[in-house]
Design a protein around this motif. Structure first.
Motif, PDB file in Angstrom:
ATOM      1  N   ALA A  21      10.190  -8.045  -9.333  1.00  0.00           N
ATOM      2  CA  ALA A  21      11.257  -8.749  -8.623  1.00  0.00           C
ATOM      3  C   ALA A  21      11.920  -7.818  -7.614  1.00  0.00           C
ATOM      4  O   ALA A  21      12.198  -8.215  -6.477  1.00  0.00           O
ATOM      5  CB  ALA A  21      12.297  -9.280  -9.612  1.00  0.00           C
ATOM      6  N   PHE A  22      12.156  -6.572  -8.023  1.00  0.00           N
ATOM      7  CA  PHE A  22      12.738  -5.598  -7.104  1.00  0.00           C
ATOM      8  C   PHE A  22      11.776  -5.303  -5.953  1.00  0.00           C
ATOM      9  O   PHE A  22      12.182  -5.186  -4.800  1.00  0.00           O
ATOM     10  CB  PHE A  22      13.083  -4.303  -7.854  1.00  0.00           C
ATOM     11  N   ALA A  49       0.816  -1.212   0.000  1.00  0.00           N
ATOM     12  CA  ALA A  49       0.000   0.000   0.000  1.00  0.00           C
ATOM     13  C   ALA A  49       0.850   1.263   0.000  1.00  0.00           C
ATOM     14  O   ALA A  49       0.624   2.161  -0.817  1.00  0.00           O
ATOM     15  CB  ALA A  49      -0.937  -0.003   1.203  1.00  0.00           C
ATOM     16  N   THR A  50       1.814   1.354   0.894  1.00  0.00           N
ATOM     17  CA  THR A  50       2.533   2.631   1.033  1.00  0.00           C
ATOM     18  C   THR A  50       4.050   2.511   1.080  1.00  0.00           C
ATOM     19  O   THR A  50       4.739   3.452   0.704  1.00  0.00           O
ATOM     20  CB  THR A  50       2.087   3.352   2.321  1.00  0.00           C
ATOM     21  N   GLY A  51       4.577   1.409   1.552  1.00  0.00           N
ATOM     22  CA  GLY A  51       6.018   1.317   1.793  1.00  0.00           C
ATOM     23  C   GLY A  51       6.863   1.515   0.551  1.00  0.00           C
ATOM     24  O   GLY A  51       7.806   2.304   0.549  1.00  0.00           O
ATOM     25  N   TYR A  52       6.529   0.803  -0.524  1.00  0.00           N
ATOM     26  CA  TYR A  52       7.307   0.931  -1.760  1.00  0.00           C
ATOM     27  C   TYR A  52       7.202   2.337  -2.314  1.00  0.00           C
ATOM     28  O   TYR A  52       8.174   2.901  -2.799  1.00  0.00           O
ATOM     29  CB  TYR A  52       6.829  -0.093  -2.787  1.00  0.00           C
ATOM     30  N   ALA A  53       6.017   2.908  -2.231  1.00  0.00           N
ATOM     31  CA  ALA A  53       5.826   4.272  -2.753  1.00  0.00           C
ATOM     32  C   ALA A  53       6.646   5.283  -1.963  1.00  0.00           C
ATOM     33  O   ALA A  53       7.279   6.169  -2.548  1.00  0.00           O
ATOM     34  CB  ALA A  53       4.350   4.639  -2.707  1.00  0.00           C
ATOM     35  N   ASN A  56       5.910   9.862  -3.821  1.00  0.00           N
ATOM     36  CA  ASN A  56       4.451   9.944  -3.845  1.00  0.00           C
ATOM     37  C   ASN A  56       3.874   9.331  -5.119  1.00  0.00           C
ATOM     38  O   ASN A  56       2.856   9.762  -5.616  1.00  0.00           O
ATOM     39  CB  ASN A  56       3.972  11.384  -3.664  1.00  0.00           C
ATOM     40  N   SER A  57       4.534   8.311  -5.622  1.00  0.00           N
ATOM     41  CA  SER A  57       3.981   7.545  -6.731  1.00  0.00           C
ATOM     42  C   SER A  57       4.189   6.066  -6.428  1.00  0.00           C
ATOM     43  O   SER A  57       4.894   5.723  -5.479  1.00  0.00           O
ATOM     44  CB  SER A  57       4.662   7.928  -8.046  1.00  0.00           C
ATOM     45  N   ASN A  58       3.575   5.199  -7.191  1.00  0.00           N
ATOM     46  CA  ASN A  58       3.647   3.747  -7.031  1.00  0.00           C
ATOM     47  C   ASN A  58       2.898   3.228  -5.810  1.00  0.00           C
ATOM     48  O   ASN A  58       3.209   2.151  -5.309  1.00  0.00           O
ATOM     49  CB  ASN A  58       5.085   3.236  -6.987  1.00  0.00           C
ATOM     50  N   PHE A  59       1.904   3.976  -5.316  1.00  0.00           N
ATOM     51  CA  PHE A  59       1.064   3.435  -4.255  1.00  0.00           C
ATOM     52  C   PHE A  59       0.282   2.251  -4.814  1.00  0.00           C
ATOM     53  O   PHE A  59      -0.178   2.275  -5.952  1.00  0.00           O
ATOM     54  CB  PHE A  59       0.096   4.494  -3.717  1.00  0.00           C
ATOM     55  N   PHE A  60       0.107   1.213  -4.022  1.00  0.00           N
ATOM     56  CA  PHE A  60      -0.585  -0.014  -4.420  1.00  0.00           C
ATOM     57  C   PHE A  60      -0.001  -0.588  -5.711  1.00  0.00           C
ATOM     58  O   PHE A  60      -0.712  -1.128  -6.544  1.00  0.00           O
ATOM     59  CB  PHE A  60      -2.090   0.221  -4.574  1.00  0.00           C
ATOM     60  N   ALA A  61       1.292  -0.449  -5.882  1.00  0.00           N
ATOM     61  CA  ALA A  61       2.049  -1.007  -7.011  1.00  0.00           C
ATOM     62  C   ALA A  61       1.590  -0.461  -8.360  1.00  0.00           C
ATOM     63  O   ALA A  61       1.836  -1.078  -9.387  1.00  0.00           O
ATOM     64  CB  ALA A  61       2.018  -2.525  -6.997  1.00  0.00           C
ATOM     65  N   ILE A  62       0.941   0.679  -8.369  1.00  0.00           N
ATOM     66  CA  ILE A  62       0.553   1.304  -9.632  1.00  0.00           C
ATOM     67  C   ILE A  62       1.816   1.859 -10.276  1.00  0.00           C
ATOM     68  O   ILE A  62       2.581   2.581  -9.648  1.00  0.00           O
ATOM     69  CB  ILE A  62      -0.476   2.420  -9.408  1.00  0.00           C
ATOM     70  N   GLY A  63       2.036   1.521 -11.503  1.00  0.00           N
ATOM     71  CA  GLY A  63       3.215   2.002 -12.213  1.00  0.00           C
ATOM     72  C   GLY A  63       4.313   0.964 -12.354  1.00  0.00           C
ATOM     73  O   GLY A  63       5.277   1.185 -13.058  1.00  0.00           O
ATOM     74  N   LEU A  64       4.191  -0.168 -11.666  1.00  0.00           N
ATOM     75  CA  LEU A  64       5.157  -1.248 -11.854  1.00  0.00           C
ATOM     76  C   LEU A  64       4.747  -2.002 -13.110  1.00  0.00           C
ATOM     77  O   LEU A  64       3.642  -2.521 -13.197  1.00  0.00           O
ATOM     78  CB  LEU A  64       5.173  -2.186 -10.657  1.00  0.00           C
TER      79      LEU A  64
END
Length: 146
Positions: free
Chosen positions: A132-133, A88-92, A117-125
Motif C-alpha cells: 500500500a505504501f 525497478a529502481t525508484g522505490y529502492a 540499495n535494497s528493495n529493487f524490483f520490490a524484493i523485500g516487500l
C-alpha cells in the motif's frame, strides 16, 4: 471529544467489529487499525493517480484537436513507464536501506546512506502495508513526472 463520547465511540466500534468479524476478532490476525490505514492509503493513492486524467484533459484542451490523441497517449505512457521505473529502481532509491548485498543476490555492497540499495524490483516487500505504501508513493512519483 469528551471522555463519555470517547467511551461511547469505543463501545460502538467494538460492537461493530464483533458483528463484522465475530466475537474472536481481537484474538485473530485481523488488525482493524492496520486495515483501515491500508484502505486510507490506497484510497488516497487512487485520488492522486486520478490526477493523471486531469492532467491529460488539461493538456488535450491546450492543443489542436488533431493532436489530442497524441497527448492522451503521452499521458498513458507516462503513467505506465512511471510505474515500471518506480518498480525497478525508484522505490529502492527512495526507501531502500544501506544493506549489504552479496553477489548471489545480484546486488552491490554499500554502506553509504546517500541512496538506498535494497528493495529493487520490490524484493523485500512482505506485508500488505508495504505494498500500500509502495502504491501510494508510486502515484506521487508518476504524477510528479507528468
Amino acid at each position: 471529544m469528551s471522555g463519555l463520547e470517547a467511551d461511547a465511540f469505543a463501545s460502538a466500534t467494538s460492537e461493530y467489529f464483533n458483528e463484522t468479524y465475530g466475537e474472536g476478532w481481537a484474538d485473530s490476525s485481523i488488525q482493524p487499525a492496520l486495515d483501515s490505514n491500508n484502505a486510507w492509503m490506497l484510497q488516497s493513492g487512487y485520488m492522486v493517480f486520478f490526477m493523471q486524467a486531469g492532467f491529460a484533459m488539461l493538456c488535450a484542451g491546450s492543443v489542436r484537436a488533431k493532436n489530442a490523441k497524441n497527448i492522451i497517449l503521452l499521458n498513458i505512457l507516462d503513467a505506465c513507464l512511471g510505474s515500471l521505473c518506480w518498480y525497478a529502481t525508484g522505490y529502492a532509491f527512495a526507501y531502500g536501506g544501506p544493506t549489504e548485498f552479496t553477489a548471489e543476490q545480484g546486488g552491490f555492497s554499500s554502506t553509504a546512506k546517500f541512496i538506498g540499495n535494497s528493495n529493487f524490483f520490490a524484493i523485500g516487500l512482505t506485508s500488505e502495508a508495504d505494498y500500500a505504501f509502495w502504491f501510494f508513493q508510486f502515484t506521487f512519483a508518476a504524477t510528479a513526472a507528468t
